[in-house]
Design a protein around this motif. Sequence first.
Motif, short mmCIF file in Angstrom:
data_model
loop_
_atom_site.label_atom_id
_atom_site.label_comp_id
_atom_site.label_asym_id
_atom_site.label_seq_id
_atom_site.Cartn_x
_atom_site.Cartn_y
_atom_site.Cartn_z
N ASN A 165 23.92 -61.75 -38.86
CA ASN A 165 25.00 -62.12 -39.77
C ASN A 165 26.28 -61.31 -39.52
O ASN A 165 27.35 -61.68 -40.00
N GLU A 166 26.13 -60.19 -38.78
CA GLU A 166 27.25 -59.28 -38.50
C GLU A 166 27.85 -58.73 -39.79
O GLU A 166 29.04 -58.43 -39.87
N LEU A 177 20.05 -75.48 -43.13
CA LEU A 177 19.15 -75.71 -42.01
C LEU A 177 19.75 -75.23 -40.69
O LEU A 177 19.03 -74.74 -39.81
N LYS A 178 21.07 -75.38 -40.53
CA LYS A 178 21.71 -74.94 -39.28
C LYS A 178 21.62 -73.42 -39.15
O LYS A 178 21.30 -72.90 -38.07
N LEU A 179 21.91 -72.71 -40.23
CA LEU A 179 21.84 -71.25 -40.17
C LEU A 179 20.41 -70.80 -39.86
O LEU A 179 20.20 -69.88 -39.07
N GLN A 185 16.74 -69.10 -33.15
CA GLN A 185 17.12 -68.90 -31.74
C GLN A 185 17.50 -67.45 -31.48
O GLN A 185 17.19 -66.91 -30.42
N PHE A 186 18.13 -66.82 -32.46
CA PHE A 186 18.50 -65.41 -32.32
C PHE A 186 17.26 -64.52 -32.21
O PHE A 186 17.20 -63.61 -31.38
N ILE A 227 16.80 -76.07 -52.80
CA ILE A 227 15.98 -76.87 -51.89
C ILE A 227 14.98 -75.95 -51.20
O ILE A 227 15.32 -74.82 -50.82
N ASP A 228 13.76 -76.43 -51.03
CA ASP A 228 12.74 -75.65 -50.33
C ASP A 228 12.98 -75.76 -48.82
O ASP A 228 12.33 -76.51 -48.10
N LEU A 229 13.94 -74.97 -48.35
CA LEU A 229 14.32 -75.02 -46.94
C LEU A 229 13.19 -74.56 -46.03
O LEU A 229 13.06 -75.05 -44.90
#
Length: 422
Positions: A165-166, A177-179, A185-186, A227-229
């Motif tokens: 997150n810096e 979902l994108k984060l 991937q990180f 939302i249950d991400l």
Amino acid sequence: MKKKLANTKCTVKLRKSEYRDEWYLIIDIYPVYRNSDSKPYRIKEGINRSITTPIWDKNRVAKTNSDGSVTYRPKRDVNGVILCRSAVDNESCIYADKVRELRQREYDNQELYTESEAAMAVQNERSGANFIDFFRAEIARRHKVNSQSIRINWNRVSELLKMFNESEFLPFSKIDLKLIDDFKQFILTAPQGGKKKGTVSRNTAATYFSIFKAALKQAFVDGYLTIDLAAKVKGIPEQESRREYLTLDELNTLAKTECDNPIIKQAALFSALTGMRHIDIQKLKWKEIVKDGDHWRVNFTQQKTKGVEYTPISEQAYQLCGERGDGNRLVFEGLPSPSWISKPLARWIEASGITKHITFHCFRHTFATLQLASGTDIYTVSKMLGHTNVKTTQIYTKVVDAKKESAADAIKLGIDLSELSK
């Protein structure tokens, strides 16, 4: 269940001035309830307007005085606005009615929407909260009595979140979902912690991401996420890793080899004979080892799963415990923690001539593999290991299958069999 309404009503009324022949316009509001108080209150709100020419309705008595005289209510039009003889006063009454209408709408909306608006306000506040702070609080809440390795993993994920997150601040409102996919991937290429160089292994990344998903799930349960991400994203598949173990001959070789720390040798062999983890052996007390008929039994709570186990142990395993002590004393007193046990353990393995990379946990693998190889069914082995799911135990069957394949190739005839098929 129907919601109980206060039915607050706002009315324009007149209040007679004590000094002049004029009447002040006020908004009378009743009933009003304050906080959780069940007592109704009346509010009289002045609007800084007065009139001098109200028209009285002689058919509606407002009050009968002690001297027999009466006062009347003001006459109103079809919309309830007080009527006056003066145009200026009529304008004031229309203004007063507009204020009344505004107040009425405020109270009506408050009654109808307070609960949903309050819930929305709470949700907005939670959406602005810091997920990283929430994550750290989860470590303290969930794992204050868990093993050090679990806390280390959670703390490492906390550090990676901050690195990704810096910043120390990651509001829940930014988690989507994108984060989550970006963080996955990180993690796959994240650096190892401490003084270690290189990136984490895929299996370590899978563990880290599952921890992250667990925190997301808890955030949904606690209402920070609507939302249950966690349920919408897949974990990182683990790579099948080699579970190193000792053969029975190697185990016997170790048993005959001296160790510069005898308690490590006793505990390691005890693990190989019982399948118990280091953390459970380290905390094992004498009162948890009891005689049940002809067999000794260990009754303990697993530190990892918190499951209560009632595990029979062999006579040899019991002999490794040494001289029986007071019930509350540790059986293996002085057994080093995981961070201090690796070097003396490595020296013992090396002294035995075994070249495999053996950690303390490999003795648990040894127990599972040797049990399956000797014919013990997988469900019994799963129970003895304290696995909550037999699928966890199935990984050892592949080792046994490989051993069977080697055994199948062990018998060879000294002729060329291809000649027989011609």
